[in-house]
Structure formats: C-alpha cells, structure tokens
Write a protein that holds these residues in place. Structure first.
Motif, PDB file in Angstrom:
ATOM      1  N   GLU A   1     -12.198  28.698 -48.428  1.00  0.00           N
ATOM      2  CA  GLU A   1     -11.413  29.914 -48.227  1.00  0.00           C
ATOM      3  C   GLU A   1     -11.253  30.122 -46.723  1.00  0.00           C
ATOM      4  O   GLU A   1     -12.107  30.721 -46.068  1.00  0.00           O
ATOM      5  CB  GLU A   1     -12.105  31.134 -48.859  1.00  0.00           C
ATOM      6  CG  GLU A   1     -11.226  32.363 -48.826  1.00  0.00           C
ATOM      7  CD  GLU A   1     -11.905  33.625 -49.370  1.00  0.00           C
ATOM      8  OE1 GLU A   1     -13.121  33.781 -49.174  1.00  0.00           O
ATOM      9  OE2 GLU A   1     -11.200  34.448 -49.991  1.00  0.00           O
ATOM     10  N   GLY A   2     -10.175  29.578 -46.191  1.00  0.00           N
ATOM     11  CA  GLY A   2      -9.941  29.674 -44.753  1.00  0.00           C
ATOM     12  C   GLY A   2      -8.648  28.980 -44.416  1.00  0.00           C
ATOM     13  O   GLY A   2      -7.892  28.580 -45.296  1.00  0.00           O
ATOM     14  N   LYS A   3      -8.376  28.835 -43.145  1.00  0.00           N
ATOM     15  CA  LYS A   3      -7.136  28.206 -42.682  1.00  0.00           C
ATOM     16  C   LYS A   3      -7.511  27.059 -41.751  1.00  0.00           C
ATOM     17  O   LYS A   3      -8.617  27.042 -41.204  1.00  0.00           O
ATOM     18  CB  LYS A   3      -6.295  29.222 -41.907  1.00  0.00           C
ATOM     19  CG  LYS A   3      -5.931  30.467 -42.686  1.00  0.00           C
ATOM     20  CD  LYS A   3      -4.626  30.319 -43.431  1.00  0.00           C
ATOM     21  CE  LYS A   3      -4.344  31.545 -44.268  1.00  0.00           C
ATOM     22  NZ  LYS A   3      -3.117  31.466 -45.019  1.00  0.00           N
ATOM     23  N   PRO A   4      -6.589  26.136 -41.539  1.00  0.00           N
ATOM     24  CA  PRO A   4      -6.913  25.014 -40.638  1.00  0.00           C
ATOM     25  C   PRO A   4      -7.118  25.455 -39.191  1.00  0.00           C
ATOM     26  O   PRO A   4      -7.810  24.783 -38.432  1.00  0.00           O
ATOM     27  CB  PRO A   4      -5.694  24.090 -40.751  1.00  0.00           C
ATOM     28  CG  PRO A   4      -4.631  24.857 -41.462  1.00  0.00           C
ATOM     29  CD  PRO A   4      -5.286  25.971 -42.202  1.00  0.00           C
ATOM     30  N   VAL A   5      -6.496  26.572 -38.831  1.00  0.00           N
ATOM     31  CA  VAL A   5      -6.667  27.096 -37.467  1.00  0.00           C
ATOM     32  C   VAL A   5      -6.978  28.591 -37.562  1.00  0.00           C
ATOM     33  O   VAL A   5      -6.591  29.248 -38.523  1.00  0.00           O
ATOM     34  CB  VAL A   5      -5.393  26.899 -36.614  1.00  0.00           C
ATOM     35  CG1 VAL A   5      -5.136  25.436 -36.340  1.00  0.00           C
ATOM     36  CG2 VAL A   5      -4.174  27.532 -37.283  1.00  0.00           C
ATOM     37  N   GLY A   6      -7.724  29.080 -36.582  1.00  0.00           N
ATOM     38  CA  GLY A   6      -7.942  30.532 -36.512  1.00  0.00           C
ATOM     39  C   GLY A   6      -9.107  31.036 -37.349  1.00  0.00           C
ATOM     40  O   GLY A   6      -9.408  32.217 -37.334  1.00  0.00           O
ATOM     41  N   THR A   7      -9.778  30.166 -38.104  1.00  0.00           N
ATOM     42  CA  THR A   7     -10.929  30.625 -38.902  1.00  0.00           C
ATOM     43  C   THR A   7     -12.147  29.732 -38.617  1.00  0.00           C
ATOM     44  O   THR A   7     -12.589  29.041 -39.513  1.00  0.00           O
ATOM     45  CB  THR A   7     -10.597  30.618 -40.414  1.00  0.00           C
ATOM     46  OG1 THR A   7     -10.252  29.297 -40.831  1.00  0.00           O
ATOM     47  CG2 THR A   7      -9.480  31.566 -40.770  1.00  0.00           C
ATOM     48  N   PRO A   8     -12.775  29.702 -37.484  1.00  0.00           N
ATOM     49  CA  PRO A   8     -12.369  30.467 -36.309  1.00  0.00           C
ATOM     50  C   PRO A   8     -11.462  29.665 -35.383  1.00  0.00           C
ATOM     51  O   PRO A   8     -10.842  30.238 -34.500  1.00  0.00           O
ATOM     52  CB  PRO A   8     -13.715  30.751 -35.620  1.00  0.00           C
ATOM     53  CG  PRO A   8     -14.541  29.545 -35.922  1.00  0.00           C
ATOM     54  CD  PRO A   8     -14.113  29.081 -37.294  1.00  0.00           C
TER      55      PRO A   8
ATOM     56  N   THR B   1     -12.407  23.739 -37.562  1.00  0.00           N
ATOM     57  CA  THR B   1     -13.021  24.112 -38.852  1.00  0.00           C
ATOM     58  C   THR B   1     -13.019  22.965 -39.864  1.00  0.00           C
ATOM     59  O   THR B   1     -14.021  22.734 -40.550  1.00  0.00           O
ATOM     60  CB  THR B   1     -12.255  25.306 -39.480  1.00  0.00           C
ATOM     61  OG1 THR B   1     -12.239  26.347 -38.532  1.00  0.00           O
ATOM     62  CG2 THR B   1     -12.909  25.783 -40.742  1.00  0.00           C
ATOM     63  N   PHE B   2     -11.874  22.278 -39.985  1.00  0.00           N
ATOM     64  CA  PHE B   2     -11.814  21.196 -40.975  1.00  0.00           C
ATOM     65  C   PHE B   2     -12.902  20.158 -40.701  1.00  0.00           C
ATOM     66  O   PHE B   2     -13.553  19.655 -41.612  1.00  0.00           O
ATOM     67  CB  PHE B   2     -10.432  20.519 -40.941  1.00  0.00           C
ATOM     68  CG  PHE B   2      -9.418  21.146 -41.869  1.00  0.00           C
ATOM     69  CD1 PHE B   2      -9.474  22.499 -42.176  1.00  0.00           C
ATOM     70  CD2 PHE B   2      -8.397  20.383 -42.440  1.00  0.00           C
ATOM     71  CE1 PHE B   2      -8.544  23.079 -43.028  1.00  0.00           C
ATOM     72  CE2 PHE B   2      -7.462  20.950 -43.296  1.00  0.00           C
ATOM     73  CZ  PHE B   2      -7.533  22.306 -43.588  1.00  0.00           C
ATOM     74  N   TRP B   3     -13.077  19.868 -39.421  1.00  0.00           N
ATOM     75  CA  TRP B   3     -14.046  18.807 -39.073  1.00  0.00           C
ATOM     76  C   TRP B   3     -15.476  19.318 -39.253  1.00  0.00           C
ATOM     77  O   TRP B   3     -16.357  18.578 -39.649  1.00  0.00           O
ATOM     78  CB  TRP B   3     -13.771  18.301 -37.654  1.00  0.00           C
ATOM     79  CG  TRP B   3     -12.304  18.155 -37.385  1.00  0.00           C
ATOM     80  CD1 TRP B   3     -11.598  18.709 -36.365  1.00  0.00           C
ATOM     81  CD2 TRP B   3     -11.336  17.436 -38.189  1.00  0.00           C
ATOM     82  NE1 TRP B   3     -10.267  18.392 -36.468  1.00  0.00           N
ATOM     83  CE2 TRP B   3     -10.068  17.614 -37.574  1.00  0.00           C
ATOM     84  CE3 TRP B   3     -11.403  16.674 -39.355  1.00  0.00           C
ATOM     85  CZ2 TRP B   3      -8.893  17.060 -38.086  1.00  0.00           C
ATOM     86  CZ3 TRP B   3     -10.237  16.122 -39.878  1.00  0.00           C
ATOM     87  CH2 TRP B   3      -9.002  16.308 -39.254  1.00  0.00           C
ATOM     88  N   ARG B   4     -15.690  20.613 -39.007  1.00  0.00           N
ATOM     89  CA  ARG B   4     -17.009  21.215 -39.270  1.00  0.00           C
ATOM     90  C   ARG B   4     -17.344  21.102 -40.761  1.00  0.00           C
ATOM     91  O   ARG B   4     -18.447  20.700 -41.138  1.00  0.00           O
ATOM     92  CB  ARG B   4     -16.971  22.687 -38.821  1.00  0.00           C
ATOM     93  CG  ARG B   4     -18.309  23.414 -38.793  1.00  0.00           C
ATOM     94  CD  ARG B   4     -18.690  24.110 -40.082  1.00  0.00           C
ATOM     95  NE  ARG B   4     -17.729  25.110 -40.512  1.00  0.00           N
ATOM     96  CZ  ARG B   4     -17.645  25.544 -41.764  1.00  0.00           C
ATOM     97  NH1 ARG B   4     -18.448  25.085 -42.700  1.00  0.00           N
ATOM     98  NH2 ARG B   4     -16.739  26.437 -42.101  1.00  0.00           N
ATOM     99  N   VAL B   5     -16.375  21.434 -41.617  1.00  0.00           N
ATOM    100  CA  VAL B   5     -16.623  21.359 -43.068  1.00  0.00           C
ATOM    101  C   VAL B   5     -16.916  19.909 -43.476  1.00  0.00           C
ATOM    102  O   VAL B   5     -17.843  19.643 -44.246  1.00  0.00           O
ATOM    103  CB  VAL B   5     -15.405  21.922 -43.857  1.00  0.00           C
ATOM    104  CG1 VAL B   5     -15.556  21.660 -45.348  1.00  0.00           C
ATOM    105  CG2 VAL B   5     -15.242  23.416 -43.590  1.00  0.00           C
ATOM    106  N   CYS B   6     -16.141  18.978 -42.928  1.00  0.00           N
ATOM    107  CA  CYS B   6     -16.356  17.560 -43.284  1.00  0.00           C
ATOM    108  C   CYS B   6     -17.768  17.119 -42.908  1.00  0.00           C
ATOM    109  O   CYS B   6     -18.464  16.469 -43.688  1.00  0.00           O
ATOM    110  CB  CYS B   6     -15.330  16.659 -42.575  1.00  0.00           C
ATOM    111  SG  CYS B   6     -13.691  16.796 -43.268  1.00  0.00           S
ATOM    112  N   GLU B   7     -18.200  17.509 -41.701  1.00  0.00           N
ATOM    113  CA  GLU B   7     -19.537  17.111 -41.257  1.00  0.00           C
ATOM    114  C   GLU B   7     -20.621  17.800 -42.090  1.00  0.00           C
ATOM    115  O   GLU B   7     -21.518  17.149 -42.633  1.00  0.00           O
ATOM    116  CB  GLU B   7     -19.736  17.474 -39.776  1.00  0.00           C
ATOM    117  CG  GLU B   7     -21.166  17.174 -39.316  1.00  0.00           C
ATOM    118  CD  GLU B   7     -21.429  17.550 -37.857  1.00  0.00           C
ATOM    119  OE1 GLU B   7     -20.548  18.110 -37.186  1.00  0.00           O
ATOM    120  OE2 GLU B   7     -22.542  17.274 -37.403  1.00  0.00           O
TER     121      GLU B   7
END
Ligand code: COA
Ligand code: AMP
Length: 631
Positions: free
Chosen positions: A310-317, A321-327
C-alpha cells in the motif's frame, strides 16, 4: 534446453497437441473431479476448458498448502508505507481468516453463484475477501478504489451483488479517501440494493455504520463459523472484472475457475520462474487484472509468498521504496507498470537510492500494462543488472499473451517489443480483409481461437456483446484491439490500440466514457477526448469541446467544470486535467471526428491530412489550440 531453444521446443509442443499440453498443466491443480477432457469446442461461445472438472480455487490457493505442512510459511506480506505498518500472514492464518469471512458472507445469505462487490484499498482483507468468495463459489467483482461513486453504481447495477465488502477509507498521499460516502452514493444511484455491507474500520478514519445494512468486517469475522470450500464446476465463474469498453458502459470480463487456476499456476513457473516459498511482488492494485492474477491468485496457487503493497513508487517516502521492499522481504521477481519505473527514474536517475539496497535476491523485473518505451527497459536493466522483461497482456486474458519465459530459459530481449507468444497463444497480424500481414508490417493483432485457459469465455450476461466486441472483426480469431507487428524472428511489437481505450499510468480508461461526461455539460455542443503522449504516465486525456452558440460563461470556467465533472463521475484515476475550447472539430465528410489526427497534432507527430476530411482549414485552427498539449 535453455534460451530460445527451450522456448521454441515448448511452444512447438503446445502447438502439436494443445489439449495434451494443457492436460499436463492441469496436473498442477488439486481437483475434486479430475477433468477427462481439456476442451469442449461445442460448449459456450467458442468452447470451454476442462468442461467436466470440479475444484475449488480457494482450496488450491490456501488449504492445500496448509494440508501439505506449509501452514507456517508466509502467504501474504502486507507492506504499507501509507500507515507505517508491515504484517505477515502465514498460510495457516490466511486459512482461518478466509474461512471466517466466507462464514460471515454465508451468514448474510451469500452462496454459490451470488455476486459480491469488493471495493477496497490495498489491505490484506481485500485478498481475503476475494478468496472467501472463491471458497463459497460466489463471484467477486473488485472495483478499483480510484473510481467515483457513479462508476461503482454502474457495476452494482450490472452485477447485482448480494453483499459489498469495503473499508472505511483508502489512503492516498496527503489525502484520506472516505469510502463510506462513496458506497452510500453508489447504492443510492443503483436500482439494485445489496442487502449487506461489511466494512473494515481503519483507524485512520473509521465511519458510521448504517443500521440494518452495515456490519463491522472484523467483528463479523470474529463471530463467524469458518466455512468449508464449496466444490464448483471448472466452468463456473470465479470473478467479474469490469473494464473500459468502447462505449461508456464497462464490460464485465468473466473468469472461470478451472482454466484460470491451471493457466495461472502454470505461469508462475513457466513465465516468471518462481515456485513454492519464493517471494513474488506485483506492485499493482487488486482493482486491476494484474492485482487479481499476480498479487492474489497466481502466487498463492503456486505456494509463493506474495507482497501486498500500500504505497506509491515515489513519495512514500521516496523513489527508493521499491528497492527497500525488495531487500526487506527478499523479493525474487518484481512485476510492475512501466509508469512506476519512469516515476522512479525521474526522481532517481542515477540510481543513488537503488544502490543503497541489497538486491542480490532479486532475479528479474517484469513490466506490463502499457507500451514500454525502450529507454525505461535499458535504464532499469543497466541499474539493476538483471533481466527486464516487457510482456503484453490484457484484462481479458488474465495472463500474458507474449513475453519472455524464465522457466524455459530467457531468450535475448528486444526493448520495445513485448517478446514472443506464450505457449497457448497463436498470435497473428491481420489486415482489414482478414489476411495475414507480412513480417515487420503493422496490422491488427489477433489470436487464433480458442483462447487459452484463463482467458475470458464471455462477458457477464452478455454473450452477444462478447461476440460483437471480440469475435466478429476477424472470424475465427479473437481481436485484441491492439495494433502492432511481428518481426522476422517472431517478436511481437504492440504499438497502439485500435479503439478508444487509452492507458494512463497503466490504468485502462475509455475516452468514450469521458466524452459522455463532457457532452452532458449544458454549454457543450460536441466534444472529443484524445490520449496525448505524456513522459511519465504514457498517455493523459485531453478534452476538446465546441461550445453551443451564445454561451456567455468564460471558457476557463467551463474547462474547470469539465475537469470536475470527469473527476466526480469517473474518478480521480482518469487524470483528466485539461479541456480546451475549439471553434470546430475536424471531421470526415460523413461526420466522424478524426480523433487519430487530433492525437497526432497534439503529440507533434507527422500526419497526413485524411482525404476524407470535411474542411482541411480546421486542422490549422485546432493545431493552434493544441500547441503545447504534449508533455
Ligand atoms: N483510490 C483513490 N484515488 C486514487 C487511487 C485509489 N486507489 N489511485 C489513484 N488515485 C488518485 C490519485 O490520488 C490521483 O489523484 P489526484 O488527481 O488528486 O492527485 C489520481 O487518482 C491519479 O492517480 P495516478 O494515476 O496514480 O497518478 P499519481 O500522480 O498519483 O501517481 C504514479 C503517479 C506514477 C506514482 C502512479 O500512477 C503509479 O504508481 N503508477 C503505476 C500504476 C500501476 O501500478 N498500474 C497497474 C497496472 S500493472
Ligand atoms: P489492461 O486490460 O488494463 O491490462 O490493458 C490492456 C492494454 O494495455 C492492452 O490491450 C495494450 O494496449 C496495453 N498493454 C498492456 N501491456 C502492454 C505491453 N507490454 N506492451 C504494449 N501494450 C501493452
């Protein structure tokens, strides 16, 4: 065999004996009654898959993994930068929660074949509601949260649901979207009134419950007796997903249980190269087909762990973010829309945020939902150092028509192409006379019938509309409404739609539906909406209106009205931000508005003034108004 040879051998094996090939794929599913035949050409509009099989989709997605001893494995990881929460739901937890919600729905009279509308943000309960319907043999219809009350009302009126499962609110950056007023307005507008509404109360914005109709979802689940799986025919419907059609009325794409389960289960290993225990993330929304297939059903059918974000590719934050989730979750394969990558690329062009993360577990990035510009493929390939696969699909098919197949060994990709046809699809390019177009030349992309398992057998309650929309243009073929070409090496290049559909940030929208809204303004005499090229969203809609004689209102005020009307009737997701007044619209002598020409003018592309044009002078007039429309 790997690479091109692996792909060629598998596609050839499917072509030699499609029914045997699909019968083998069907062994990946646990059946209550094993189908004795793969396909019955005489059943339904163009035939039906696994005509005498019986199964339950929820059993295959949840129960069987618990029965096999994998109850403690994570089934869903909910990662919500919007709320700052992360929750892991094991297969055993999921079984309990799905069984309870199925029980709560059954207690409200929902049974096999009944419809349930799911209008939810990206929370685990959205997936749980879908699976609970599947458990009961009920038919869910998920409506994307970015649609307005009027669009929701159309779907309620058409699907006639017994119940609605929803939440008190959705969360968009900087704004809370209150769902309750939308639900109340939609039920008010619809002639059909569902008997029960189950509402997930979110702490960010709880809502009042309407007595006699509404119930608190979590309380209802806590009170419910878990419901067992109901055995259904493979050909029974699993869900309806409404998508934009060429008129304002959305089309109810129907998905069956058996073909869907077989094709989606098979696709996880063949297309994406993942299996039980692997973490798979489709960064989409449950309201779209990608969310249905690859956030919920396919990863769970295959026993993977699916990430629900539940978020966006940019701005959250930020664009990392995408790479944080992947890791953080050890994602093996990521699937998203090119728009999401373009948004990240814009904010982090050198990959500074990307490089802060350990992406060693990530093996590939898959893209779909809109045409992908080659630059986005090469940029992500360069920074990730992993294969990036563009694959072409539609709500109608539920899984990819073309692609590159990790499970068969990847062949070299060609940025800008959607890859080669998946086994199951015989893709051709035809001209208007239904003749094959030579390699490298553009025509209409079509698929020889029958469509593979999982593709729509028909439209909900609308066989004739299905025939008319998809099977009439090219007898013997399914018309994709996409134009493109197949090159000499068999790569498919999807260039544009042949109808009025546009893709805005990977969201499929009908310009016809927007024109209906503009035309209802009291000052508008006629109008056209075209999709104008946009460097971030791929396309955005632009409205052109001709005003009635003697209108006194200022043009800027009318434009503001029009933007507000589209937002109110279709929803913010339409991203309709601009309307311009023109004196006349270019038309053919027979009165047809030249929308393709308008689009080319707005995009600044070369174009030939059509010989059928009524008055060539209009082109210059409109050109002056459209100047600068392209982003
Ligand atoms: N509920 C309510 N409103 C929603 C919504 C939802 N579920 N999803 C989007 N919206 C709203 C947005 O808040 C925005 O409203 P605004 O006009 O008030 O700003 C509007 O709809 C347009 O949304 P969107 O197209 O998402 O644009 P954006 O500028 O907010 O974000 C991106 C741009 C690129 C970050 C975003 O479009 C994106 O993530 N795209 C990927 C799309 C995708 O995954 N598609 C699935 C197909 S695979
Ligand atoms: P949807 O039904 O929302 O998935 O949208 C389907 C449409 O999106 C297709 O008909 C195409 O026009 C477009 N589309 C989806 N994926 C791709 C792709 N990989 N390349 C080009 N167009 C695509």
């Amino acid at each position: 065999m790997t690479g091109a040879a692996g792909y060629d051998a598998t596609h050839a094996a499917w072509r030699r004996d499609p029914e045997a090939w699909w019968a083998a794929a069907a062994r990946g599913i646990t059946w209550d009654t094993l189908p004795t035949r793969s396909f019955d050409a005489g059943m339904g509009v163009y035939g039906r898959w696994f005509p005498d099989g019986r199964l339950n989709t929820c059993f295959n997605a949840v129960d069987r993994h618990v029965a096999a001893g994998r109850g403690a494995q994570a089934a869903i990881i909910w990662d919500s930068p919007m709320t700052g929460r992360i929750e892991t739901i094991t297969y055993a937890d999921l079984l309990d929660r799905v069984g309870r919600l199925a029980g709560a729905l059954a207690a409200r009279g929902v049974g096999q074949g009944d419809r349930v509308i799911v209008y939810m943000p990206m929370v685990p309960e959205a997936a749980i509601a879908m699976l609970a319907c599947a458990r009961l043999g009920a038919v869910h219809s998920v409506v994307f949260g970015g649609f307005a009350a009027a669009e929701l009302a159309t779907r309620i009126a058409d699907a006639k649901p017994k119940a609605i499962v929803t939440a008190s609110c959705g969360l968009e950056p900087g704004r809370i979207v209150k769902y309750k007023p939308l639900i109340d307005a939609a039920i008010g507008l619809s002639p059909h009134k569902p008997g029960a509404v189950l509402i997930l109360q979110r702490p960010e914005c709880p809502c009042d419950l309407t007595p006699g109709r509404d119930a608190d979802l979590l309380a209802a689940m806590a009170d419910a007796t878990p419901h067992p799986c109901v055995s259904v025919a493979a050909t029974d419907p699993l869900y309806i997903l409404y998508t934009s059609g060429t008129t304002g009325a959305p089309k109810g794409i129907l998905r069956d249980n058996g073909g869907h389960a077989v094709a989606l289960h098979q696709s996880m290993s063949m297309v994406y190269g993942v299996g039980p225990g692997d973490v798979y993330w489709a960064a989409s929304d449950v309201g779209w087909v990608v969310g249905h297939s690859y956030i919920v059903y396919a990863p769970l059918l295959a026993g993977c762990t699916t990430v629900l974000f539940e978020g966006k590719p940019v701005g959250t934050p930020d664009a990392g973010t995408f790479w944080r989730v992947c890791e953080q979750h050890g994602v093996k394969v990521l699937f998203t829309a090119p728009t999401a990558i373009r948004a990240i690329k814009k904010e982090d062009p050198e990959g500074v945020l990307l490089k802060r993360h350990d992406l060693s577990k990530l093996e590939a990035l898959y893209l779909a939902g809109e045409r992908c510009d080659p630059d986005t493929v090469t940029w992500s390939e360069r920074l990730l150092g992993k294969p990036v696969v563009d694959h072409w699909w539609q709500t109608e098919t539920g899984w990819t028509i073309t692609g590159n197949f990790r499970g068969l060994g990847l062949f070299p990709t060609r940025p800008g192409s959607g890859g080669k046809p998946a086994p199951g699809y015989d893709v051709v390019v035809l001209d208007e006379a239904n003749r094959d177009v030579p390699a490298g030349q553009i025509g209409s992309l079509a698929v020889r019938l029958p469509l593979p398992p999982s593709a729509l057998p028909t439209l909900f309650n609308a066989d004739d509309r299905f025939r008319e929309a998809y099977l009439t243009a090219f007898p013997g073929y399914y018309s994709t409404a996409d134009a493109g070409m197949i090159d000499e090496d068999g790569y498919v290049w999807v260039m544009s739609r042949t109808d009025d559909i546009i893709n805005v940030a990977g969201h499929r929208l009908s310009t016809g539906a927007m024109e209906e809204v503009l035309a209802s303004h009291p000052d508008v005499a006629e109008c056209a909406v075209v999709g104008v090229r946009d460097t971030l969203k791929g396309q955005v809609p632009l409205g052109l209106v001709v005003l009635k004689h003697g209108v006194a209102k200022a043009e800027a005020d009318i434009a503001r009205d029009l933007v507000a009307m589209v937002r109110d009737r279709i929803g913010p997701v339409a991203a309709f931000k601009e309307a311009r007044v023109v004196a006349r619209l270019p038309k053919t002598r027979s009165g047809k508005i030249l929308r393709a020409t308008l689009r080319k003018i707005a995009d600044g592309d070369d174009f030939v003034v059509p010989p059928t044009i009524d008055d060539p002078a209009i082109i210059e007039e409109v050109g002056a108004v459209l100047k600068g429309a392209m982003r």
